[in-house]
Design an enzyme around this catalytic site. Structure first.
Site, PDB file in Angstrom:
ATOM      1  N   LYS A 127     -59.155  38.785 -43.512  1.00  6.31           N
ATOM      2  CA  LYS A 127     -57.866  39.382 -43.138  1.00  6.31           C
ATOM      3  C   LYS A 127     -57.099  39.834 -44.372  1.00  6.31           C
ATOM      4  O   LYS A 127     -56.566  40.959 -44.422  1.00  6.31           O
ATOM      5  CB  LYS A 127     -57.023  38.381 -42.357  1.00  6.31           C
ATOM      6  CG  LYS A 127     -55.627  38.907 -42.004  1.00  6.31           C
ATOM      7  CD  LYS A 127     -54.612  37.793 -41.943  1.00  6.31           C
ATOM      8  CE  LYS A 127     -53.209  38.349 -42.063  1.00  6.31           C
ATOM      9  NZ  LYS A 127     -52.195  37.292 -42.170  1.00  6.31           N
ATOM     10  N   HIS A 147     -51.709  37.435 -33.932  1.00  4.04           N
ATOM     11  CA  HIS A 147     -51.282  38.235 -32.775  1.00  4.04           C
ATOM     12  C   HIS A 147     -52.398  39.161 -32.307  1.00  4.04           C
ATOM     13  O   HIS A 147     -52.679  39.258 -31.112  1.00  4.04           O
ATOM     14  CB  HIS A 147     -50.034  39.049 -33.127  1.00  4.04           C
ATOM     15  CG  HIS A 147     -48.867  38.217 -33.549  1.00  4.04           C
ATOM     16  ND1 HIS A 147     -48.205  37.376 -32.687  1.00  4.04           N
ATOM     17  CD2 HIS A 147     -48.249  38.083 -34.757  1.00  4.04           C
ATOM     18  CE1 HIS A 147     -47.222  36.764 -33.329  1.00  4.04           C
ATOM     19  NE2 HIS A 147     -47.236  37.177 -34.591  1.00  4.04           N
ATOM     20  N   ASP A 163     -64.008  34.052 -33.025  1.00  2.00           N
ATOM     21  CA  ASP A 163     -62.934  33.675 -33.939  1.00  2.00           C
ATOM     22  C   ASP A 163     -62.373  34.937 -34.582  1.00  2.00           C
ATOM     23  O   ASP A 163     -62.831  36.060 -34.317  1.00  2.00           O
ATOM     24  CB  ASP A 163     -63.424  32.674 -34.990  1.00  2.00           C
ATOM     25  CG  ASP A 163     -64.528  33.218 -35.887  1.00  2.00           C
ATOM     26  OD1 ASP A 163     -64.783  34.445 -35.888  1.00  2.00           O
ATOM     27  OD2 ASP A 163     -65.134  32.413 -36.612  1.00  2.00           O
TER      28      ASP A 163
END
Length: 220
Positions: A127, A147, A163
């Site tokens: 990320k 989110h 995941d």
């Protein structure tokens, strides 16, 4: 899935409008900002980043600073003792590799090379790496935060058992490069305002007729 993503994006655009333009910090600045964002909200992240830059205008100074001083500078972002260790270590590792700790860092690297470098740094996951590539360099990498992960699972865009890392891989492969930024930002907004973690506002959702509501309980 690409056609469905485009339809979802069109509805979210009608509901929320175009997302704000990306902030376009220098790549190393974006990396530090994203590390500071871990386990906190945007307001506290921005305060910690501003405090750090005021105390240490140059990243080389952070790399050479004592850990307690760094932790104190970023304390408003939370987890100062942990993040100070992470930040100083990654800055030192980059410098040891011969990278300048300024706006030149990463800017001329190929996307795949930069991706491999970033995810190889301790404390930097997919990320964070995707945030640097997308927000700073405008390259079509799709970050998956809490989110985006929640909304994409509820919509059935990714398997319920996926995941965040797997969800990022799947969405990255499916989203049209030109739509990566808008879809990322609009899914975040939808997750914050409507498809919230507890008791999502399904009755107000612009996607309610196309959403299988995977895992949704106690909706409103």
């Amino acid at each position: 899935m690409r056609r469905r993503l485009l339809a979802i994006l069109a509805r979210l655009r009608r509901a929320y409008g175009e997302p704000p333009a990306p902030r376009r910090l220098a790549p190393l600045d974006e990396l530090v900002l994203t590390v500071l964002s871990q386990n906190t909200n945007d307001t506290n992240r921005d305060r910690a980043y501003a405090d750090l830059r005021t105390r240490y205008p140059r990243w080389d100074e952070v790399a050479d600073a004592p850990l307690p001083a760094i932790a104190n500078a970023i304390r408003r972002g939370g987890l100062g003792p942990t993040k100070s260790v992470r930040l100083r270590a990654l800055l030192r590792e980059l410098r040891d590799r011969g990278l300048p700790l300024d706006e030149r860092a990463f800017a001329r690297m190929r996307s795949t090379t930069l991706w491999d470098l970033l995810v190889g740094l301790k404390g930097v996951g997919p990320k964070t790496a995707a945030c640097v590539l997308l927000f700073s360099l405008g390259r079509p990498y799709f970050p998956v935060d809490t989110h985006v992960h929640r909304v994409s699972r509820r919509l059935g865009l990714v398997p319920d058992e996926a995941d965040a890392v797997k969800a990022q891989e799947l969405l990255q492969a499916a989203v049209t490069p030109a739509d990566v930024y808008d879809l990322h930002m609009l899914l975040i907004r939808h997750g914050r305002e409507v498809c919230v973690a507890r008791r999502p506002l399904c009755s107000q959702c612009v996607l309610r007729d196309v959403c299988p509501r995977v895992g949704v309980v106690d909706a409103r």
